[in-house]
Write a protein that holds these residues in place. Structure first.
Motif, short mmCIF file in Angstrom:
data_model
loop_
_atom_site.label_atom_id
_atom_site.label_comp_id
_atom_site.label_asym_id
_atom_site.label_seq_id
_atom_site.Cartn_x
_atom_site.Cartn_y
_atom_site.Cartn_z
N GLU A 33 0.82 -1.20 0.00
CA GLU A 33 0.00 0.00 0.00
C GLU A 33 0.86 1.26 0.00
OE1 GLU A 33 -3.95 1.95 0.71
OE2 GLU A 33 -3.35 -0.04 0.02
N SER A 34 2.03 1.17 0.67
CA SER A 34 2.91 2.35 0.72
C SER A 34 3.53 2.67 -0.63
CB SER A 34 4.02 2.14 1.76
OG SER A 34 4.92 1.13 1.34
N PHE A 35 3.56 1.67 -1.53
CA PHE A 35 4.12 1.88 -2.85
C PHE A 35 3.21 2.72 -3.74
CE2 PHE A 35 6.60 -2.21 -2.16
CZ PHE A 35 7.73 -1.52 -1.77
N LYS A 36 2.03 3.07 -3.21
CA LYS A 36 1.20 4.02 -3.96
C LYS A 36 1.87 5.38 -4.05
CE LYS A 36 -2.54 3.83 -1.50
NZ LYS A 36 -3.96 4.06 -1.10
N ARG A 37 2.78 5.66 -3.15
CA ARG A 37 3.52 6.91 -3.14
C ARG A 37 4.88 6.66 -3.82
NH1 ARG A 37 2.55 10.88 0.55
NH2 ARG A 37 4.78 11.01 1.01
N ILE A 38 5.09 7.27 -4.98
CA ILE A 38 6.35 7.14 -5.72
C ILE A 38 7.28 8.26 -5.26
CG2 ILE A 38 7.40 6.92 -7.99
CD1 ILE A 38 5.21 4.84 -7.37
N VAL A 39 8.41 7.89 -4.64
CA VAL A 39 9.33 8.89 -4.11
C VAL A 39 10.69 8.76 -4.80
CG1 VAL A 39 8.16 8.98 -1.88
CG2 VAL A 39 10.04 7.36 -2.24
#
Length: 417
Positions: free
Chosen positions: A203-209
């Motif tokens: 789910e955290s991979f929804k944020r591309i950093v």
């Protein structure tokens, strides 16, 4: 003689009409003798002059014939090759370059950067909408809560059966079954927790950093695009490159492979930036020669604080030439024979000797030779095709202008000059 006898012979008397006495006859004979002697001397002198003139003429003809038969050649001495720089084609790369892929499958909800944007490590680049992952996470949390509840019941049942066993109200077999049920519940709860953590991480991979500081060099997606997870058949969302310092990749020919080392300074130039020189240093040297190209790959670090140079650009890298010293001769001294290339060398007695040579580099107007001549040899320039070993020639030295050594470029602030 008497006067009578003189009269008979019609010889005048010694006395002249005016009464003077005539000279004696012996003087006339002496004068005639002198005239004859002078004439003879003049004739002898003329003959001697003619003889000497003919001898001198024959000598001049012989000398001219000998001179015409002798070949006159111009010679030069091989010159040491001046220190120079070897220009090699190179490509600029970011010190770190990485395509950025999505780890989760979904739709691109928001995009916060575009090409040319400078980002910091950890900066948010884009966000994905992943409804399937959200549902899977919610389901996994619910399953984990179910298992946790079942584990609580199994724990209380085990405690009661342990008390009953102490009063011998139940068998040991029944107590062991309750113990196994509780232990299995603990394992199921651990598995459920691991699944929840996995989905939370996904789910955290929804944020591309951004994984590091750099500049966005490519953007391949836009809002609403379907993004597939992984890097197999999917496209990269962004390409990120670190532009300070830059990495210069060069393929060095095998002839120069032994002259490069880590830490060696290099100069980079770009045709679109005339008059500018960028200073760098070799940071990595490949440990093997590439069999296909017979070249050695090296990497050099190049400071780029102002971002004037860009990754992917074609540049030229000046590598200080440290190859073994060679001697250079004019290109018009080369002779092509069936046995291979030759040069004609004249010794101190004027005798020609053909030397076999090895050409290291062809510089157009001159040739670098790695073997075949020495610095003291006198090499014939523009030799005739008929010249051969043992020919007698008259050599004349020809002045050769040597190119001055290149001055080192000054270094300007920021690695430029």
């Amino acid at each position: 003689m008497t006067e009578k006898h003189h009269a008979e012979l019609a010889i005048p008397e010694h006395n002249s009409a005016d009464g003077r006495q005539l000279p004696p006859r012996q003087g006339e004979f002496r004068r005639a003798r002198r005239v004859l002697i002078v004439v003879a001397v003049l004739l002898a002198a003329g003959a001697a002059r003619t003889t000497i003139s003919n001898a001198l003429q024959r000598r001049d003809v012989a000398k001219a014939t000998a001179e015409n038969a002798l070949q006159y050649v111009s010679v030069v001495t091989p010159q040491p090759t001046p220190a120079s720089e070897t220009l090699l084609p190179a490509t600029l790369r970011g010190a770190v370059e990485s395509p950025i892929y999505a780890r989760a499958t979904g739709y691109l909800r928001r995009r916060y950067v575009d090409i040319g944007a400078r980002v910091k490590q950890g900066q948010l680049l884009a966000e994905l909408d992943t409804p399937e992952i959200d549902q899977e996470l919610a389901q996994a949390i619910a399953q984990r809560n179910q298992i946790d509840a079942s584990l609580g019941l199994a724990k209380s049942s085990l405690a009661r059966w342990q008390q009953l066993r102490q009063r011998d109200a139940v068998s040991q077999q029944e107590l062991d079954e309750r113990q196994s049920t509780y232990t299995q519940g603990i394992a199921n709860l651990a598995a459920a927790d691991a699944n929840v953590k996995r989905l939370q991480q996904l789910e955290s991979f929804k944020r591309i950093v951004a994984p590091f500081d750099g500049v966005i060099t490519q953007r391949n997606v836009d809002i609403g695009d379907l993004i597939d997870a992984g890097s197999g058949n999917s496209r990269a969302l962004f390409s990120l490159a670190q532009t300070d310092p830059l990495r210069v990749t060069v393929q060095v020919p095998q002839a120069y492979a032994q002259s490069v080392s880590v830490g060696q300074p290099v100069v980079v130039t770009q045709a679109e930036l005339p008059g500018m020189h960028f200073q760098g240093k070799i940071t990595h040297v490949s440990g093997a020669i590439d069999v296909a190209t017979r070249s050695l790959q090296i990497d050099a670090a190049l400071p780029n604080p102002d971002g004037r140079l860009r990754p992917g650009a074609y540049v030229q890298l000046a590598l200080p030439s440290a190859v073994q010293a060679h001697l250079s001769v004019p290109a018009n001294a080369l002779l092509f024979r069936a046995e291979g290339p030759r040069v004609a060398v004249v010794d101190d007695q004027g005798v020609v000797h053909l030397h076999k040579i090895a050409i290291a580099r062809d510089l157009g107007q001159s040739l670098e030779l790695s073997a075949g001549v020495s610095p003291t040899d006198r090499v014939i320039v523009n030799p005739s095709d008929s010249i051969d070993d043992g020919d007698q020639v008259q050599a004349k030295a020809l002045a050769v202008k040597t190119a001055p050594a290149a001055k080192p470029e000054g270094k300007a602030p920021g690695g430029q000059s």
